[in-house]
Write an enzyme that holds these catalytic residues in place. Sequence first.
Site, PDB file in Angstrom:
ATOM      1  N   SER A 122     -22.442  42.213  -8.305  1.00 27.15           N
ATOM      2  CA  SER A 122     -22.874  41.137  -7.392  1.00 27.15           C
ATOM      3  C   SER A 122     -22.784  39.767  -8.055  1.00 27.15           C
ATOM      4  CB  SER A 122     -24.327  41.357  -6.971  1.00 27.15           C
ATOM      5  OG  SER A 122     -24.416  42.394  -6.063  1.00 27.15           O
ATOM      6  N   THR A 123     -23.015  39.731  -9.369  1.00 26.08           N
ATOM      7  CA  THR A 123     -23.048  38.438 -10.057  1.00 26.08           C
ATOM      8  C   THR A 123     -21.792  37.624  -9.749  1.00 26.08           C
ATOM      9  OG1 THR A 123     -24.388  39.382 -11.821  1.00 26.08           O
ATOM     10  CG2 THR A 123     -23.187  37.357 -12.342  1.00 26.08           C
ATOM     11  N   HIS A 127     -29.161  39.302   4.844  1.00 21.72           N
ATOM     12  CA  HIS A 127     -28.594  37.984   5.135  1.00 21.72           C
ATOM     13  C   HIS A 127     -28.186  37.988   6.597  1.00 21.72           C
ATOM     14  CE1 HIS A 127     -26.095  34.433   4.974  1.00 21.72           C
ATOM     15  NE2 HIS A 127     -26.610  34.169   3.792  1.00 21.72           N
ATOM     16  N   HIS A 187     -28.622  42.469   1.562  1.00 23.67           N
ATOM     17  CA  HIS A 187     -28.179  41.461   0.599  1.00 23.67           C
ATOM     18  C   HIS A 187     -28.836  41.609  -0.766  1.00 23.67           C
ATOM     19  CE1 HIS A 187     -26.464  37.660  -0.507  1.00 23.67           C
ATOM     20  NE2 HIS A 187     -27.629  37.048  -0.621  1.00 23.67           N
ATOM     21  N   GLY A 224     -24.559  30.294  -4.291  1.00 19.72           N
ATOM     22  CA  GLY A 224     -25.438  29.122  -4.358  1.00 19.72           C
ATOM     23  C   GLY A 224     -25.715  28.598  -5.745  1.00 19.72           C
ATOM     24  N   GLY A 225     -26.362  29.390  -6.610  1.00 22.43           N
ATOM     25  CA  GLY A 225     -26.671  28.913  -7.943  1.00 22.43           C
ATOM     26  C   GLY A 225     -27.880  29.588  -8.553  1.00 22.43           C
ATOM     27  N   ARG A 268     -37.598  37.671  -1.705  1.00 17.20           N
ATOM     28  CA  ARG A 268     -37.027  36.890  -2.816  1.00 17.20           C
ATOM     29  C   ARG A 268     -36.698  35.468  -2.367  1.00 17.20           C
ATOM     30  NH1 ARG A 268     -31.000  36.142  -4.486  1.00 17.20           N
ATOM     31  NH2 ARG A 268     -30.856  36.242  -2.236  1.00 17.20           N
ATOM     32  N   ARG A 312     -34.229  32.786   7.187  1.00 16.32           N
ATOM     33  CA  ARG A 312     -33.281  33.903   7.199  1.00 16.32           C
ATOM     34  C   ARG A 312     -33.803  35.177   7.849  1.00 16.32           C
ATOM     35  NH1 ARG A 312     -30.573  34.619   1.224  1.00 16.32           N
ATOM     36  NH2 ARG A 312     -29.354  32.719   1.277  1.00 16.32           N
ATOM     37  N   ALA A 348     -21.995  35.654  -6.438  1.00 13.57           N
ATOM     38  CA  ALA A 348     -23.078  34.708  -6.150  1.00 13.57           C
ATOM     39  C   ALA A 348     -22.489  33.332  -5.872  1.00 13.57           C
ATOM     40  CB  ALA A 348     -24.050  34.655  -7.315  1.00 13.57           C
ATOM     41  N   GLU A 393     -32.485  24.604  -1.892  1.00 14.60           N
ATOM     42  CA  GLU A 393     -32.244  25.714  -0.958  1.00 14.60           C
ATOM     43  C   GLU A 393     -33.537  26.096  -0.256  1.00 14.60           C
ATOM     44  OE1 GLU A 393     -30.434  28.816  -3.285  1.00 14.60           O
ATOM     45  OE2 GLU A 393     -28.450  28.072  -2.801  1.00 14.60           O
TER      46      GLU A 393
END
Length: 550
Positions: free
Chosen positions: A43-44, A241, A348, A49-50, A383, A287, A47, A119
């Site tokens: 998954s990394t 998501h 997600h 967004g940040g 999260r 979300r 990614a 965010e």
Amino acid sequence: MTPTHKYDVVIFGAGAAGLTLALQLDPKFQIALISKGKLHAGSTWYAQGGISAVLDPSDSVDSHISDTQNAGAGLCKESIVRYVAEHSKEQIDWLIKLGVPFTHVEDGNEQSAYHLTREGGHSHRRVIHCKDATGHALSKTLIERVKERSNIHIFENQIAIDLITSAKLHQLPQRVLGAYVHNKETGRTETFQARSIVLASGGASKVYLYTSNPDVSTGDGIAMAWRAGCRIANMEFIQFHPTCLYHPHAKSYLISEAIRGEGGKLLLPDGTRFMEKVDPRAELAPRDIVARAIDHEMKKRGLDCVYLDISFKPELFIKSHFPTIYHRCLKFGYDMTKDPIPVVPAAHYTCGGIITNKHGQTDIDGLYAIGETAWTGMHGANRMASNSLLECLVFGAAAANHMNSQSLADCTFPALPDWDESRVTDSDEEIVVAHNWDELRRFMWDYVGIVRTNKRLERALRRVNVLSREIFDYYSNFRVTNDLIELRNLVDVAELIIRSAMLRKESRGLHYTLDYPEPDQTKPPQDTILTPPNYLEPETNTSEDVSASA
Ligand SMILES: Cc1cc2nc3c(=O)[nH]c(=O)nc-3n(C[C@H](O)[C@H](O)[C@H](O)COP(=O)(O)OP(=O)(O)OC[C@H]3O[C@@H](n4cnc5c(N)ncnc54)[C@H](O)[C@@H]3O)c2cc1C
């Protein structure tokens, strides 16, 4: 004889968590870094967004903690959130030193400060990023640095099957001794032995039909730890998501929230909007509310998807604001400047996982878990965006510090039993595995997805029990393959999610059930902790940070 490899540390997983750990371990250690696919396949890499971190002078650790706790709906563990927030700057400085190309403020000066975005859920600009592809840049840099280290030995395309513990060999005290690993290239199963074994194997979102995650996210670490005797927490909290592209070949393609931010409307197939009736913020609601509303419409009307429309904006605006999404959709035959695009919500992020303390230690001596596979108490019931990569970095470093402080002197490698294939044959019924994969992911989506009920959960548990028996028979009789190993893990993880969801008699954070639509106000919020039948109380109290609730 099964080939045996001996190392000081074996790490399963080469995402942000595993790579951070490998690089922060003392170079005196010989390390095996093992990944199921190519090193970047987790998954990394995806990614966007940040990474959240307290970097702006007007921001504070207390504010980061309070935002994380608000998102976590009463279940974040404050000591852990504080620990992570306090160490955020240190880890970002480390990444900068390694060469991660974070984006600067655009003022023509290369020495300018790093650009921080804001965010959902964050009350400050707190998210450091590499344009809109942070994970890609992060993975690339960490993988380059790992390849420069002569003490880190890389094994790609190798899938861990099961842990070997002393209790399995009828010896006490309980500790981890090694793992059986299937080499996908040779088809052989080998043994890896180490003083410390680390599960950094990512989340479990592939248990659902629709997911933003890559293929490797099958919850292998969680299932292996559970079978070995570790407790697992809060598996009912799966983050969905709201918008992934719906197309049979567009696996895992996330459609950014920014489209709704720029006025994008969610539509039913006949063109009617539905979000206005659900929340005054309509498409800009949080979300989980948007995901729930889409799920409700899809289930009520038997729809395959809903539609996201931004085609009313000028073509130039769409192409310049969303170039990547525009080209990706076009590749699948959807021109978003002219038509609405089909979307579905998708699993997600796995908030629950293997219970660990603040060094990443699990219930089994010598076994660590870090990253999305672990449950540290950081995320609570939901999260907050961009806190997950941060958790991977901070706990990768914490586990490294803990192992670095230990001496190698008392390390012995007992003889381990060979992987036994004497009674199995090659399967001529691969269709069983493929069919069960599909069935599992579909009923998890339908019955244990965004909106749950007691009846749906009971139905799902019955189905998972049947699948579990079938897979056990299959596993006992046929030679293992990647798909079979993953399916066995997915079924175990599905059962953990269903049982956790059944235990939570309330709606909280990401867990929403029509039978108990409100949070239970009669008692303090509690974690859901599942204890396996073979659980042995750890000799040293490695779980000092685990909440006492059950
Ligand atoms: C599309 C997308 C966008 C995201 N955006 C953000 C964001 O902007 N910010 C943020 O903080 N988070 C984001 N997330 C979440 C974040 O990316 C993940 O939580 C995080 O990368 C997990 O890292 P990890 O190291 O735990 O696991 P991963 O990066 O998933 O790596 C798992 C590793 O384990 C290996 N593995 C798995 N099973 C086995 C096995 N049996 N044997 C051997 N190896 C195994 C895999 O091969 C892989 O190397 C996003 C996630 C997705 C999917």
